[in-house]
Design an enzyme around this catalytic site. Structure first.
Site, PDB file in Angstrom:
ATOM      1  N   ASP A 128       0.884  -1.316  -0.161  1.00  0.00           N
ATOM      2  CA  ASP A 128      -0.063   0.067  -0.047  1.00  0.00           C
ATOM      3  C   ASP A 128       0.875   1.435   0.075  1.00  0.00           C
ATOM      4  OD1 ASP A 128       1.132  -0.319   2.317  1.00  0.00           O
ATOM      5  OD2 ASP A 128      -0.895  -0.348   3.660  1.00  0.00           O
ATOM      6  N   GLY A 129       2.308   1.174   0.092  1.00  0.00           N
ATOM      7  CA  GLY A 129       3.135   2.189   0.046  1.00  0.00           C
ATOM      8  C   GLY A 129       3.121   3.036   1.216  1.00  0.00           C
ATOM      9  N   ARG A 179      14.206  10.696   6.049  1.00  0.00           N
ATOM     10  CA  ARG A 179      15.291  10.012   6.362  1.00  0.00           C
ATOM     11  C   ARG A 179      16.202  10.510   5.478  1.00  0.00           C
ATOM     12  NH1 ARG A 179      14.897   3.497   5.358  1.00  0.00           N
ATOM     13  NH2 ARG A 179      14.696   3.575   3.218  1.00  0.00           N
ATOM     14  N   ASP A 225      19.314  -6.251  -0.372  1.00  0.00           N
ATOM     15  CA  ASP A 225      18.554  -4.958  -0.749  1.00  0.00           C
ATOM     16  C   ASP A 225      18.687  -3.935   0.299  1.00  0.00           C
ATOM     17  OD1 ASP A 225      16.877  -7.171  -0.314  1.00  0.00           O
ATOM     18  OD2 ASP A 225      15.520  -5.470   0.195  1.00  0.00           O
ATOM     19  N   ASN A 226      19.087  -4.516   1.541  1.00  0.00           N
ATOM     20  CA  ASN A 226      19.188  -3.740   2.905  1.00  0.00           C
ATOM     21  C   ASN A 226      20.677  -3.358   3.365  1.00  0.00           C
ATOM     22  OD1 ASN A 226      16.403  -3.605   3.207  1.00  0.00           O
ATOM     23  ND2 ASN A 226      16.321  -5.233   4.324  1.00  0.00           N
TER      24      ASN A 226
HETATM   25  P1  AMP Z   1      11.869  -3.532   3.934  1.00  0.00           P
HETATM   26  O1  AMP Z   1      11.502  -4.530   4.587  1.00  0.00           O
HETATM   27  O2  AMP Z   1      11.323  -2.240   4.176  1.00  0.00           O
HETATM   28  O3  AMP Z   1      13.253  -3.617   3.372  1.00  0.00           O
HETATM   29  O4  AMP Z   1      11.262  -3.601   2.280  1.00  0.00           O
HETATM   30  C1  AMP Z   1      11.339  -4.718   1.465  1.00  0.00           C
HETATM   31  C2  AMP Z   1      10.823  -4.603   0.085  1.00  0.00           C
HETATM   32  O5  AMP Z   1       9.348  -4.488   0.134  1.00  0.00           O
HETATM   33  C3  AMP Z   1      11.055  -3.113  -0.552  1.00  0.00           C
HETATM   34  O6  AMP Z   1      11.012  -3.143  -1.993  1.00  0.00           O
HETATM   35  C4  AMP Z   1      10.179  -2.262  -0.066  1.00  0.00           C
HETATM   36  O7  AMP Z   1       9.717  -0.881  -0.721  1.00  0.00           O
HETATM   37  C5  AMP Z   1       8.773  -3.071  -0.221  1.00  0.00           C
HETATM   38  N1  AMP Z   1       7.722  -2.714   0.757  1.00  0.00           N
HETATM   39  C6  AMP Z   1       7.655  -3.148   2.291  1.00  0.00           C
HETATM   40  N2  AMP Z   1       6.479  -2.539   2.609  1.00  0.00           N
HETATM   41  C7  AMP Z   1       5.930  -1.974   1.620  1.00  0.00           C
HETATM   42  C8  AMP Z   1       4.595  -1.525   1.486  1.00  0.00           C
HETATM   43  N3  AMP Z   1       3.909  -1.187   2.468  1.00  0.00           N
HETATM   44  N4  AMP Z   1       4.322  -0.816   0.205  1.00  0.00           N
HETATM   45  C9  AMP Z   1       4.990  -1.215  -0.730  1.00  0.00           C
HETATM   46  N5  AMP Z   1       6.270  -1.708  -0.811  1.00  0.00           N
HETATM   47  C10 AMP Z   1       6.740  -1.998   0.278  1.00  0.00           C
HETATM   48 MG    MG Z   2      14.494  -2.454   2.582  1.00  0.00          MG
END
Ligand code: AMP
Ligand code: MG
Length: 570
Positions: free
Chosen positions: A188-189, A246, A323-324
């Site tokens: 949901d972004g 951030r 990716d992190n």
């Molecule tokens: P993260 O766990 O924040 O490192 O996210 C892993 C991947 O999932 C990244 O590509 C994020 O942009 C995507 N992502 C995580 N949560 C959401 C969300 N609520 N809406 C869209 N993309 C998400």
């Molecule tokens: Mg990430």
């Protein structure tokens, strides 16, 4: 083996299994409980209006290929590094819940009064553009829990632009939780309050602990409903959306390069890599034929250093996917991280990581895994000789890590110079901590506060609760004798000097889960007082503070802390 029957264990265990976990928390249920919201705004006197005096530039979008398709249409993107994409403003009313004065003044050259400008809360939450900003979403991929996960990208983040401050430092500003992008997949972004409070507090805390990290300017919370199944048990509840602004010198990750190699876009790969070296690795000459080898060895070294630093403060990132992992080796993407309390090399902060792939003790090896993936991404741009050199660098990673770890833990114990048995003294202490479950942070802190005569007699005041736990170990006295002997070899040292040195590297306060949770519970009711107290406390983690003591931040964690769980849901 030693006479005490343990091997020297320096947090370097074998890489765990490679099961893939879906990191996302995407749900659609509509059931919810309404909440009562108290009004408790961070700023009460909105006095000024007008443009925020922060002009951003956009070198990234000028220099790197952009997506040819416009708008946040969710899809597989090809042939570019960024997609132009506008944030979706959070629904008003908005509350500016926290601001980092240090970021405001010392990174962004802004005066404190700027937060009283009505536009500020809009600019830092996606409702209005900073002058000069061209918002972008970055296209990247990554290995998640050991497996290639394909296109990931900024699914809920918008890079607003770059700011070069009066010190000449270039910072990239990004919103997180600011709406859908082409990379949102089924998401949901948005980001919820609890994960945003954690990211805001922890990234600032890590900075003041001396660990390279992204920073956070602000935390804005809204009343926009966001639906999450926090523990993936079909219990979907309505939470509220929040946005963190951030900053990092660069947001490029290992996955930024990986995706281009995977899709065979080698021209874009080379363009991006050259840009990264030119912009962020300025000491590498662009005409050096071995520039990619030098770049790789820098990333390997700095990653080893970063992970050793994490270990020295007991930090477990929780989701060490490629990716992190930043190419600039700073801590990014705070999710289900945790500071280890009872010493345990198998400590796993993320309840979704049930195989413990990213346990604290596995981080060094996971770093190596991620660097191997980086080398795979660079491979098409390397000659076979260069590839051999890079492989050699990777072989040296473990030694680099151990050396750094050793130096950091020596400093934590107050040692000056090198002595043959130093590794043994460190490992011996860690083993005692493991056996007794002694608190990681406070064991080292209390060793910095105890006098040598107290240590000698083993008579600690009740406030030294972590040392008292350690005292129960049958070999504690043996360790103390070794430790005192080691200290006595530093002839010109005094006990006061030792304590002073050690207190400068052993924090009294870290962001324990229960502390974050307590602040989050209040923040969810629009009471940001504990976010503010934690923020203030963690700005000076090495200094004893009255209010923090009253709040119990250096005390034994409360019993309810043991039930706390943190998942990938955010
Ligand atoms: P993260 O766990 O924040 O490192 O996210 C892993 C991947 O999932 C990244 O590509 C994020 O942009 C995507 N992502 C995580 N949560 C959401 C969300 N609520 N809406 C869209 N993309 C998400
Ligand atoms: Mg990430």
């Amino acid at each position: 083996m030693t006479k005490h029957g343990f091997t020297l264990f320096l947090f370097l265990s074998s890489v765990a299994s490679t099961t893939c976990r879906d990191e996302q928390d995407f749900c659609e249920s509509k059931s919810c409980n309404e909440r009562d919201f108290e009004q408790n705004h961070f700023y009460t006197n909105v006095k000024t209006y007008g443009e925020i005096p922060l002009t951003l530039s956009h070198k990234l979008s000028d220099a790197l290929p952009l997506d040819e398709v416009d708008g946040p249409v969710i899809r597989t993107v090809k042939g570019c590094v960024f997609s132009e994409c506008q944030p979706t403003p959070l629904k008003e009313p908005l509350t500016l819940a926290a601001v980092s004065q240090d970021v405001l003044r010392n990174i962004l050259d802004l005066n404190e009064s700027v937060i009283q400008n009505e536009e500020f809360v809009l600019c830092v939450s996606g409702g209005k553009r900073f002058p000069g900003s061209i918002p972008l979403a970055h296209r990247y991929g990554g290995h998640q829990f050991g497996n290639w996960a394909g296109q990931l990208g900024d699914g809920r983040a918008h890079l607003l632009g770059e700011y070069t401050n009066r010190k000449g430092e270039r910072w990239e500003l990004q919103l997180k939780g600011s709406g859908k992008t082409p990379y949102s997949r089924s998401g949901d972004g948005r980001a919820v309050i609890r994960s945003s409070v954690r990211e805001f507090l922890c990234s600032e805390a890590m900075h003041f602990l001396g660990v390279p990290t992204s920073r956070a300017l602000s935390l804005v919370v809204s009343e926009e409903p966001v639906w999450r199944d926090q523990f993936y048990n079909a219990n979907v509840i309505k939470e509220r959306g929040a946005v963190v602004l951030r900053l990092a010198r660069s947001w490029f990750r290992i996955g930024s390069l990986e995706i281009l190699t995977r899709t065979g876009e080698l021209d874009v790969l080379q363009t991006l890599l050259d840009f990264i070296i030119k912009e962020y690795f300025k000491s590498i000459a662009m005409n050096d034929p071995d520039k990619y080898v030098v770049f790789f060895s820098r990333v390997v070294n700095e990653t080893a250093h970063l992970i050793a630093l994490w270990m020295s403060v007991g930090f477990a990132h929780g989701v060490c996917n490629t990716d992190n992992f930043s190419l600039l080796s700073v801590t990014i993407d705070y999710g289900p991280f945790g500071f280890m309390e009872s010493y345990d090399p198998n400590f796993v902060p993320n309840t979704s990581d049930d195989e413990g792939r990213y346990s604290i003790g596995a981080q060094a090896n996971v770093g190596l895994f991620n660097l191997q993936k980086l080398l795979v991404a660079l491979k098409p741009l390397l000659t076979s000789d260069q590839l051999t050199q890079c492989r050699q660098t990777l072989r040296e990673y473990s030694q680099t890590y151990h050396q750094r770890f050793h130096e950091l833990f020596k400093a934590k114990l107050g040692f000056l110079g090198n002595q043959e048995k130093d590794s043994y003294v460190i490992a011996f202490l860690l083993k005692l901590m493991e056996d007794t479950g002694a608190d990681f942070t406070m064991t080292f802190r209390q060793l910095s506060e105890v006098t040598l005569s107290q240590l000698q007699t083993g008579s600690f005041p009740p406030s030294m609760w972590a040392l008292s736990d350690l005292l129960s170990h049958e070999y504690f006295r043996d360790w103390v004798q070794l430790y005192l002997k080691r200290l006595s070899r530093m002839k010109s040292d005094s006990d006061a000097a030792r304590q002073h040195r050690m207190q400068g590297v052993n924090p009294r306060y870290v962001l324990r889960n229960w502390m974050a949770e307590s602040a989050i519970r209040k923040a969810e009711k629009n009471d940001f007082s504990e976010v503010a107290l934690l923020q203030k406390t963690l700005t000076e983690p090495f200094v004893e503070q009255e209010e923090a003591e009253r709040a119990g931040y250096s005390s034994k964690p409360p019993s309810w802390a043991q039930q706390l769980r943190v998942s990938c849901s955010s």
